[in-house]
Design an enzyme around this catalytic site. Structure first.
Site, PDB file in Angstrom:
ATOM      1  N   TYR A 135       0.865  -1.177   0.000  1.00  0.00           N
ATOM      2  CA  TYR A 135       0.000   0.000   0.000  1.00  0.00           C
ATOM      3  C   TYR A 135       0.905   1.231   0.000  1.00  0.00           C
ATOM      4  O   TYR A 135       1.533   1.553   1.002  1.00  0.00           O
ATOM      5  CB  TYR A 135      -0.890  -0.034   1.236  1.00  0.00           C
ATOM      6  N   LYS A 173      -2.043   5.004  -3.443  1.00  0.00           N
ATOM      7  CA  LYS A 173      -3.115   5.866  -2.949  1.00  0.00           C
ATOM      8  C   LYS A 173      -2.924   7.245  -3.564  1.00  0.00           C
ATOM      9  O   LYS A 173      -1.988   7.972  -3.237  1.00  0.00           O
ATOM     10  CB  LYS A 173      -3.069   5.963  -1.423  1.00  0.00           C
ATOM     11  N   ASP A 202      -5.760   4.258  -6.536  1.00  0.00           N
ATOM     12  CA  ASP A 202      -6.967   4.637  -5.782  1.00  0.00           C
ATOM     13  C   ASP A 202      -6.966   6.144  -5.537  1.00  0.00           C
ATOM     14  O   ASP A 202      -6.350   6.621  -4.590  1.00  0.00           O
ATOM     15  CB  ASP A 202      -6.995   3.889  -4.449  1.00  0.00           C
ATOM     16  N   HIS A 302     -10.348  -4.525   1.846  1.00  0.00           N
ATOM     17  CA  HIS A 302      -9.920  -3.166   2.163  1.00  0.00           C
ATOM     18  C   HIS A 302      -9.215  -3.123   3.515  1.00  0.00           C
ATOM     19  O   HIS A 302      -9.446  -3.969   4.380  1.00  0.00           O
ATOM     20  CB  HIS A 302     -11.168  -2.264   2.171  1.00  0.00           C
TER      21      HIS A 302
END
Length: 400
Positions: A135, A173, A202, A302
């Protein structure tokens, strides 16, 4: 067996650096509430809540739990959420997420009483290693880690994580900088890691519809595994999907069961990201998995910045989902400490092993729990402070 006490402890755990996203900044600490359910047989079930929880609500919950049978999950679900939890979930999200943490604790307790791992209560394990995604966040500088701002710095950050943990899936992100810069970061990541790595982006639904469509067309050449929440709402997502053909995932426009029918009807998303807290606990995720399989929609998972307790629950649930083919998201590699006995779980070739029980297979270190509680009292909650370099983020980007 009866419940004799209930305890909730809100903790703050340190992170490597403050993480930036579309609307604000994670201020360099993870805030979660650890639940402990005590029984007359000496078995203690452990669960986790997202963020903080109102003290008065937790006290009401404690009074309601004491004296009850921890096996009566459906009674407790109705007590906390009310009836119709599968269809009317959007009307009571706070209670739904509160119950989710409680269900984790009760199932941990049940599995311990039976001397078996948590996943056995969900149908058993299909995989003992859960692939995880790296992430990737734009970050502010900390005392120990440099800032991540440019595409070049993002590639270096990703390379460091891949080298340390072995990730095969990279999720950026976005929603922090102009779409041009974030598309360039995706391009550089694809060039650096090649076609064998999965890439995700995202933007946290901060792009307007026109921007999302235009970006979607440009991103197609980089073969994204999926584009997550590029714009707001089921209608907007459906239009981006129709015009770009790029697979779309969501944990923002479909987060309750009553939102699934319109999303299916409009073919708005290809992947729904499950979450034990959003979806009302481990059994809620299992229900979601069946629905996704029925309508041929992918299911992922998630992350909302979990401790080892919540992450252990995610791993057990993931191990029991037959149609989970996407690497699971987690902020875990951003944490510098955990509150479970033995310290942080260790990645193996980009995956985390499913703890082997009994129960969740992890135990709370009481001293670390107290340290986390003291840190929370001193530093306060997480909140979402405005990004100091983007105080007017919603006015920053020109039409694009």
């Amino acid at each position: 067996m009866k419940i004799v006490d209930f305890k909730a402890t809100t903790v703050a755990l340190p992170m490597e650096a403050p993480l930036r996203h579309s609307a604000a900044v994670h201020p360099g600490r993870c805030i979660r509430t650890i639940l402990q359910v005590f029984t007359d047989e000496g078995i203690v079930g452990v669960g986790e809540l997202e963020d903080e929880a109102p003290r008065d609500l937790l006290e009401i919950l404690r009074l309601a739990l004491v004296g009850r049978d921890p096996w009566d999950i459906e009674q407790l679900r109705i007590l906390v959420i009310g009836t119709g939890h599968l269809l009317l979930q959007g009307q009571n999200l706070a209670r739904n997420r509160l119950y989710a943490g409680l269900e984790i604790a009760l199932m941990d307790l049940q599995a311990k009483a039976l001397g078996m791992p948590f996943h056995k209560l969900l149908g058993g394990m299909l995989r003992d290693q859960i692939p995880m995604s790296a992430y990737l966040f734009y970050r502010y500088e900390s005392e120990t880690h440099p800032a991540v701002t440019t595409p070049e710095e993002m590639v270096a950050h990703a390379r460091d994580l891949v080298d340390r943990y072995g990730f095969q899936t990279l999720k950026l992100k976005g929603g922090v900088f102009h779409p041009d810069q974030e598309i360039e970061a995706i391009q550089r990541l694809r060039e650096e890691f090649g076609p064998q790595y999965q890439l995700r982006l995202d933007p946290n639904n901060c792009w307007g519809l026109g921007t999302a469509i235009r970006a979607g067309h440009r991103l197609r050449e980089f073969d994204l595994e999926y584009l997550e929440d590029p714009t707001w709402g089921i209608d907007g997502m459906a239009e981006v999907s129709r015009q770009t053909g790029i697979p779309l995932a969501t944990n923002m426009c479909v987060v309750t069961f009553d939102q699934i029918p319109p999303a299916v009807a409009q073919r708005a998303v290809a992947v729904i990201l499950s979450d034990p807290w959003y979806w009302g606990g481990p059994w809620g995720v299992k229900h979601l998995g069946v629905i996704c399989q029925t309508f041929k929609i992918g299911i992922g998972m998630h992350s909302g910045l979990e401790t080892g307790v919540g992450l252990a629950a995610m791993l057990h649930i993931a191990s029991s989902l037959p149609n989970l083919v996407y690497a699971v998201d987690a902020h875990y590699h951003h944490l510098t400490e955990d509150l479970i006995v033995g310290g942080k779980m260790e990645y193996r070739d980009g995956a985390l092993p499913v703890p082997d029980g009994p129960g969740l297979g992890v135990e709370v270190d009481e001293e670390k729990l107290r340290e986390g509680a003291r840190r929370y009292e001193v530093e306060g909650g997480m909140g979402f402070p405005l990004d100091p370099k983007r105080p007017l983020w919603y006015q920053k980007f020109p039409a694009w």
